[in-house]
Motif scaffolding. Structure first.
Motif, PDB file in Angstrom:
ATOM      1  N   UNK A  95       0.830  -1.206   0.000  1.00 40.92           N
ATOM      2  CA  UNK A  95       0.000   0.000   0.000  1.00 40.92           C
ATOM      3  C   UNK A  95       0.866   1.257   0.000  1.00 40.92           C
ATOM      4  N   UNK A  96       2.163   1.113   0.317  1.00 42.72           N
ATOM      5  CA  UNK A  96       3.022   2.304   0.287  1.00 42.72           C
ATOM      6  C   UNK A  96       3.346   2.659  -1.150  1.00 42.72           C
ATOM      7  N   UNK A  97       3.585   3.921  -1.398  1.00 41.60           N
ATOM      8  CA  UNK A  97       3.858   4.409  -2.744  1.00 41.60           C
ATOM      9  C   UNK A  97       5.302   4.192  -3.150  1.00 41.60           C
ATOM     10  N   UNK A  98       5.744   4.962  -4.133  1.00 46.77           N
ATOM     11  CA  UNK A  98       7.108   4.827  -4.630  1.00 46.77           C
ATOM     12  C   UNK A  98       8.139   5.398  -3.662  1.00 46.77           C
ATOM     13  N   UNK A  99       7.772   6.463  -2.969  1.00 45.85           N
ATOM     14  CA  UNK A  99       8.676   7.064  -1.988  1.00 45.85           C
ATOM     15  C   UNK A  99       8.533   6.304  -0.677  1.00 45.85           C
ATOM     16  N   UNK A 100       9.473   5.424  -0.408  1.00 44.68           N
ATOM     17  CA  UNK A 100       9.388   4.549   0.754  1.00 44.68           C
ATOM     18  C   UNK A 100      10.485   4.907   1.745  1.00 44.68           C
ATOM     19  N   UNK A 122      12.499   4.116   5.521  1.00 45.83           N
ATOM     20  CA  UNK A 122      12.893   2.933   6.294  1.00 45.83           C
ATOM     21  C   UNK A 122      11.809   2.596   7.318  1.00 45.83           C
ATOM     22  N   UNK A 123      11.079   3.601   7.785  1.00 45.49           N
ATOM     23  CA  UNK A 123       9.956   3.359   8.700  1.00 45.49           C
ATOM     24  C   UNK A 123       8.885   2.515   8.012  1.00 45.49           C
ATOM     25  N   UNK A 124       8.582   2.839   6.740  1.00 46.13           N
ATOM     26  CA  UNK A 124       7.592   2.067   5.981  1.00 46.13           C
ATOM     27  C   UNK A 124       8.024   0.614   5.825  1.00 46.13           C
ATOM     28  N   UNK A 125       9.305   0.404   5.530  1.00 42.56           N
ATOM     29  CA  UNK A 125       9.823  -0.954   5.349  1.00 42.56           C
ATOM     30  C   UNK A 125       9.768  -1.739   6.649  1.00 42.56           C
ATOM     31  N   UNK A 126      10.109  -1.079   7.754  1.00 41.30           N
ATOM     32  CA  UNK A 126      10.037  -1.737   9.064  1.00 41.30           C
ATOM     33  C   UNK A 126       8.599  -2.094   9.421  1.00 41.30           C
ATOM     34  N   UNK A 127       7.672  -1.210   9.036  1.00 41.91           N
ATOM     35  CA  UNK A 127       6.256  -1.455   9.301  1.00 41.91           C
ATOM     36  C   UNK A 127       5.760  -2.683   8.545  1.00 41.91           C
ATOM     37  N   UNK A 128       6.219  -2.858   7.318  1.00 43.90           N
ATOM     38  CA  UNK A 128       5.837  -4.018   6.521  1.00 43.90           C
ATOM     39  C   UNK A 128       6.364  -5.296   7.177  1.00 43.90           C
TER      40      UNK A 128
END
Length: 151
Positions: free
Chosen positions: A37-42, A44-50
């Motif tokens: 669900x995250x966009x192209x601008x990711x 490190x917080x988004x990656x950790x959340x996944x």
């Protein structure tokens, strides 16, 4: 020790060997959820959340501690999924979850050729000629080079 006692103890020993619990064989599986669900601008917080969401999902089946041991790779960028070592029964339960698009065995692939450099004209019998693209491309300096021949 009398013979009947010896016979009885031998029987107990042998029967205890036969009644030992067998450990289920664990295999490597990939659990695929689809796209992120995250966009192209990711960040490190988004990656950790996944990754954390993968641990939570697997933990709902195995418990948090077992999930930490079982999950060995989290796909966080382009596809949403993870790889984990699971028993067949655990994999079957996970595959039936509505969020799971697919679950499959994580199988290695065998490399069938070691002559790709010759085929691509980069080398000829291990010799790099002056007209080779390797020399023209400065042997890939500052370049990422990949060739995946799937047959």
């Amino acid at each position: 020790m009398t013979f009947p006692t010896y016979l009885f103890l031998s029987f107990l020993f042998c029967s205890s060997l036969l009644h030992r619990p067998t450990l289920a064989i664990k295999k490597s599986y990939v659990v695929y959820f689809g796209c992120h669900s995250h966009g192209l601008e990711v960040s490190s917080f988004d990656l950790d959340k996944v990754t954390e969401s993968h641990y939570e999902f697997l933990g709902s089946f195995l418990g948090r501690n077992k999930a930490k041991e079982a999950l060995f790779y989290s796909y966080t960028r382009h596809i949403n999924g993870f790889a984990a070592t699971l028993e067949d029964e655990e994999a079957a339960q996970i595959a039936n979850h509505p969020k799971v698009i697919s679950l499959f065995l994580n199988q290695g692939r065998k490399l069938y050729t070691t002559r790709s450099w010759d085929f691509l004209g980069l080398e000829n019998d291990g010799v790099i000629h002056s007209s080779s693209i390797w020399k023209k491309a400065r042997f890939g300096e500052d370049t990422i080079i990949a060739n995946l021949d799937t047959g």
